[in-house]
Each structure stands twice: as C-alpha cells, then as structure tokens.
Design an enzyme around this catalytic site. Structure first.
Site, PDB file in Angstrom:
ATOM      1  N   SER A 170       0.846  -1.409  -0.103  1.00 35.02           N
ATOM      2  CA  SER A 170      -0.328   0.264   0.115  1.00 35.02           C
ATOM      3  C   SER A 170       0.843   0.891  -0.118  1.00 35.02           C
ATOM      4  O   SER A 170       1.819   1.325   0.412  1.00 35.02           O
ATOM      5  CB  SER A 170      -0.764   0.116   1.266  1.00 35.02           C
ATOM      6  OG  SER A 170      -1.598   1.407   1.560  1.00 35.02           O
ATOM      7  N   SER A 171       0.729   2.277  -0.653  1.00 30.60           N
ATOM      8  CA  SER A 171       1.095   3.198  -0.594  1.00 30.60           C
ATOM      9  C   SER A 171       1.427   4.036   1.446  1.00 30.60           C
ATOM     10  O   SER A 171       2.067   4.701   1.177  1.00 30.60           O
ATOM     11  CB  SER A 171       0.377   4.042  -2.395  1.00 30.60           C
ATOM     12  OG  SER A 171      -1.236   4.765  -1.317  1.00 30.60           O
ATOM     13  N   CYS A 172       0.471   3.610   1.688  1.00 34.02           N
ATOM     14  CA  CYS A 172       0.139   4.064   3.384  1.00 34.02           C
ATOM     15  C   CYS A 172       2.301   3.704   3.447  1.00 34.02           C
ATOM     16  O   CYS A 172       2.246   3.920   4.627  1.00 34.02           O
ATOM     17  CB  CYS A 172      -0.652   3.835   4.113  1.00 34.02           C
ATOM     18  SG  CYS A 172      -0.138   2.155   4.524  1.00 34.02           S
ATOM     19  N   TYR A 194      -0.462  -0.571  10.551  1.00 31.75           N
ATOM     20  CA  TYR A 194      -0.757  -1.285   8.896  1.00 31.75           C
ATOM     21  C   TYR A 194       0.060  -0.963   7.848  1.00 31.75           C
ATOM     22  O   TYR A 194       0.751  -2.145   7.446  1.00 31.75           O
ATOM     23  CB  TYR A 194      -2.224  -0.610   8.408  1.00 31.75           C
ATOM     24  CG  TYR A 194      -3.206  -1.275   6.971  1.00 31.75           C
ATOM     25  CD1 TYR A 194      -3.157  -2.244   6.940  1.00 31.75           C
ATOM     26  CD2 TYR A 194      -2.549  -0.698   6.163  1.00 31.75           C
ATOM     27  CE1 TYR A 194      -3.225  -3.227   5.202  1.00 31.75           C
ATOM     28  CE2 TYR A 194      -2.548  -0.653   4.677  1.00 31.75           C
ATOM     29  CZ  TYR A 194      -2.600  -2.605   4.899  1.00 31.75           C
ATOM     30  OH  TYR A 194      -2.839  -2.713   3.414  1.00 31.75           O
ATOM     31  N   LYS A 247       2.740  -3.718   6.230  1.00 32.56           N
ATOM     32  CA  LYS A 247       3.798  -3.732   4.905  1.00 32.56           C
ATOM     33  C   LYS A 247       4.316  -3.821   4.838  1.00 32.56           C
ATOM     34  O   LYS A 247       5.419  -3.968   4.249  1.00 32.56           O
ATOM     35  CB  LYS A 247       2.440  -2.836   3.634  1.00 32.56           C
ATOM     36  CG  LYS A 247       0.667  -3.345   3.863  1.00 32.56           C
ATOM     37  CD  LYS A 247       0.786  -4.257   3.224  1.00 32.56           C
ATOM     38  CE  LYS A 247      -0.958  -5.410   3.152  1.00 32.56           C
ATOM     39  NZ  LYS A 247      -0.736  -6.875   2.536  1.00 32.56           N
ATOM     40  N   PRO A 249       0.694  -0.157  -4.217  1.00 32.94           N
ATOM     41  CA  PRO A 249      -0.006   0.440  -5.849  1.00 32.94           C
ATOM     42  C   PRO A 249      -1.143   2.087  -4.593  1.00 32.94           C
ATOM     43  O   PRO A 249      -0.675   2.514  -3.570  1.00 32.94           O
ATOM     44  CB  PRO A 249      -1.547  -0.575  -5.325  1.00 32.94           C
ATOM     45  CG  PRO A 249      -1.451  -0.821  -4.006  1.00 32.94           C
ATOM     46  CD  PRO A 249      -0.140  -0.784  -4.188  1.00 32.94           C
ATOM     47  N   THR A 250      -1.096   2.894  -5.554  1.00 31.67           N
ATOM     48  CA  THR A 250      -1.911   3.982  -5.309  1.00 31.67           C
ATOM     49  C   THR A 250      -3.960   3.715  -4.782  1.00 31.67           C
ATOM     50  O   THR A 250      -4.160   2.556  -4.275  1.00 31.67           O
ATOM     51  CB  THR A 250      -1.736   5.333  -6.474  1.00 31.67           C
ATOM     52  OG1 THR A 250      -2.253   6.692  -5.702  1.00 31.67           O
ATOM     53  CG2 THR A 250      -2.909   4.941  -7.625  1.00 31.67           C
ATOM     54  N   HIS A 303     -13.545   4.123   1.395  1.00 29.39           N
ATOM     55  CA  HIS A 303     -12.868   5.226   1.088  1.00 29.39           C
ATOM     56  C   HIS A 303     -13.268   5.848  -0.066  1.00 29.39           C
ATOM     57  O   HIS A 303     -14.296   5.940  -0.705  1.00 29.39           O
ATOM     58  CB  HIS A 303     -11.516   4.309  -0.432  1.00 29.39           C
ATOM     59  CG  HIS A 303     -10.464   3.563   1.133  1.00 29.39           C
ATOM     60  ND1 HIS A 303     -10.315   2.578   0.920  1.00 29.39           N
ATOM     61  CD2 HIS A 303     -10.052   3.842   1.919  1.00 29.39           C
ATOM     62  CE1 HIS A 303      -9.423   1.300   1.792  1.00 29.39           C
ATOM     63  NE2 HIS A 303      -9.383   2.758   1.662  1.00 29.39           N
ATOM     64  N   LYS A 330     -22.993   8.168  -2.421  1.00 28.23           N
ATOM     65  CA  LYS A 330     -23.474   9.279  -1.975  1.00 28.23           C
ATOM     66  C   LYS A 330     -24.305  10.145  -3.140  1.00 28.23           C
ATOM     67  O   LYS A 330     -24.948  10.362  -3.147  1.00 28.23           O
ATOM     68  CB  LYS A 330     -22.819  10.672  -1.486  1.00 28.23           C
ATOM     69  CG  LYS A 330     -22.412  10.074   0.228  1.00 28.23           C
ATOM     70  CD  LYS A 330     -21.566  10.667   0.619  1.00 28.23           C
ATOM     71  CE  LYS A 330     -21.600  11.976   0.517  1.00 28.23           C
ATOM     72  NZ  LYS A 330     -20.479  12.426   1.729  1.00 28.23           N
ATOM     73  N   ARG A 343      -5.497  13.778  -5.448  1.00 33.97           N
ATOM     74  CA  ARG A 343      -5.325  11.881  -4.738  1.00 33.97           C
ATOM     75  C   ARG A 343      -5.318  11.472  -6.159  1.00 33.97           C
ATOM     76  O   ARG A 343      -6.044  12.418  -7.649  1.00 33.97           O
ATOM     77  CB  ARG A 343      -6.503  12.192  -3.871  1.00 33.97           C
ATOM     78  CG  ARG A 343      -6.863  12.333  -2.802  1.00 33.97           C
ATOM     79  CD  ARG A 343      -5.389  11.537  -1.716  1.00 33.97           C
ATOM     80  NE  ARG A 343      -5.821  11.763  -0.568  1.00 33.97           N
ATOM     81  CZ  ARG A 343      -5.257  13.539  -0.079  1.00 33.97           C
ATOM     82  NH1 ARG A 343      -4.430  14.199  -0.879  1.00 33.97           N
ATOM     83  NH2 ARG A 343      -5.850  13.565   1.049  1.00 33.97           N
TER      84      ARG A 343
END
Length: 312
Positions: free
Chosen positions: A108-110, A137, A141, A164-165, A180, A188, A210
């Site tokens: 993950s990009s985080c 998390y 990773k 991934p982004t 997300h 919505k 983003r």
C-alpha cells in the site's frame, strides 16, 4: 509464466485478488489455486505450511490482507498489525519452504512517510515518520516488503513487491461508515439523485489532490511484473502518474451518475494530506502503463455498483 503453471492467488475474493483472477483467466492461465478464509486461515502457520507444501504452486500472488478505512485502521490497531504480520510471514516463509521461487507481494502507498516530497519515489521508504492513523497497518506492510527482500538475499527467491495508489473498481466497499473516498462519492451521488436532492455534501475543502487507479489496471501491472523474469527483486509503485482535486473527482462522479445538483463542502471535516502522488516512472520504464482513464473507470465502477448494490 507457462500457461499451465499452478498459480495461487491469496485473497482471491477481495477487490485486488478478484481482479488478478480475472486478468489471469483472460490471459489464458487455467491452473489457478484459491482457498476461502474458512478453508484456509492464513494467520495459522501450520495450516499455511501444510497447504503450500502439499500444493507446491509455481507462483503466488499475495493479495490477502486485513484492510479498512481510516476509522478501522485507527480503532483496531492491534488487529491490523497482528493479522497482517501473521498472514505475510506465514505465506512468505511457507512459500520458501515449498520451493516457490516467484511471488508478488501487494502492499500500500501508506508505507511511505507522511510528509513525502511529491511525487513519491520508491526510495523514500523509511525516510521519515508514518501517518499515525494507519501506522500499524503500514508497519506490517513494510515488514512484508522486507521479508521478501530478505528471503531473496538469503535464499535466492524472486519475490517482488508492488505498491498501489488509491484503488477502485469491481468488488469495492461502498459502506459509508468505512469506505474510501471514491466509492463513498459514488454512493452518495447515487442516493442524492434517487432522493431528488439539490445538493451533494463532500467532506473537506475539495482542494486536496489524489491519484486513483482502476483495479483492473492494478491487476494488469501485477501480471506484467510476474511475467518479467528479469525482475527478481525490488519495490514498484503502481499508479497513473496523474492526480485530481477532490472537487474535480466529485464533479466527475456527479457527471457519470447523472446527478445535477450542487456540491457543498463540509469544512468541519478533515482534508488529510494535501497531496499524495506516486512516481511511477520505474514501472513505466519497464514498459507498463495504466490504460483506463478516470472517467471511464468511474463509469465502470458505477455500473458494478448498480449491479451489486442498487439492484440494477
């Protein structure tokens, strides 16, 4: 990869895993190995070891993980770090024991520091503090990436990692409590249209930027990396290389959904990081590039939402 190679997709029912299965089937790979979590608990070392030693797959796509939005990551911090550490450690170690030479690990990009220069390059890993809300998390990773790297160096395996982004597409999570931003905007806008609302509320100022990647493009990148026999190590960002403001994203969603109201920004809600864009030049130089543009991808995602969540 040979078309008859035995390929295990861990996490095949998730958004990324299911996209990888679709991509493999479309490319003519027919010997696919899958297990549900009720059949195989990846947090249990003995189960994983017995399974991989028995099946001995040629390739593994490691897409299994405990995932969630900001609230879940921040609330269930112990669950996120423990379960993800166990899953990846069990699979990677048992894969080596079973003689699996080739694996692709999904991250993950985080994993990157909270305040990274933009766009974010792979070598920014471990150069600064992480975002606190999803730090457990992210650490799990990062450990997965380092497990792959370490097994490669010590044992000569060829385990690569893909980061991934922001992903979206079929089998996404549309629960407004923990989804997300993009699936939340789709739901919505759809519900506002059904109610006949004149406005559409979006969190924050609409100014943050983003990057979004359709999950079918992500699966394409995963297959591309696995098929490149010369790539035996390393970390690869996967994205489009372009980003949009949240306002632009919301306007595109409204156009696709067919909601003609006005956007109202709720400034009481947080914006988050001002910008988060991946540098994807390393993967592009190898010959892979995303092909699904954002509006087309949102239309595909909305069609999937209508089929699975709105009775369409």
């Amino acid at each position: 990869m040979r078309k008859d190679a035995k390929i295990y997709i861990a996490g095949h029912r998730g958004m990324v895993g299911s996209a990888i299965v679709r991509q493999l089937e479309a490319a003519g790979y027919g010997n696919l190995l899958t297990r549900t979590s009720s059949d195989l608990d990846l947090t249990q070392q003995q189960q994983v070891s017995d399974f991989l030693l028995s099946e001995k797959p040629d390739y593994i796509f490691m897409a299994a993980a405990k995932v969630g939005g900001i609230h879940a990551n921040n609330t269930y911090r112990a669950d996120f770090i423990y379960q993800n550490l166990m899953i990846e450690a069990n699979v990677i170690h048992a894969a080596w024991q079973a003689g699996v030479k080739r694996m692709l690990f999904l991250g993950s990009s985080c994993i990157y520091p909270r305040d990274c220069p933009q766009p974010i390059r792979e070598d920014y890993l471990l150069t600064g503090p992480l975002e606190q809300t999803n730090e457990p998390y992210a650490i799990a990773k990062i450990a997965g990436i380092k497990l792959c790297e370490s097994y490669n160096r010590q044992y000569g395996t060829a385990y690569v990692s893909a980061m991934p982004t922001n992903l979206y597409g079929p089998n996404d999570n549309y629960d407004l409590a923990n989804s997300h931003v993009l699936p939340a905007l789709i739901r919505k806008a759809h519900e506002a249209k059904l109610r006949g609302d004149s406005t559409y509320t979006v969190w924050g100022s609409g100014r943050p930027m983003r990057e979004f990647l359709h999950v079918d493009d992500m699966a394409s990148a995963c297959l591309f990396l696995m098929e490149q026999n010369a790539i035996t190590d390393g970390l690869f960002n996967v994205g489009t290389g372009t980003d949009v403001t949240i306002r632009e994203l919301a306007e595109t969603v409204m156009d696709v959904v067919g909601f003609a109201g006005e956007i109202v920004f709720d400034a009481s809600k947080p914006d988050g990081t001002p910008r988060k864009l991946l540098d994807v030049s390393r993967l592009q130089q190898l010959g892979w590039k995303a092909t699904i543009d954002l509006r087309e991808g949102i239309a595909l995602a909305y069609a999937d939402f209508l089929t699975k969540h709105a009775g369409g």
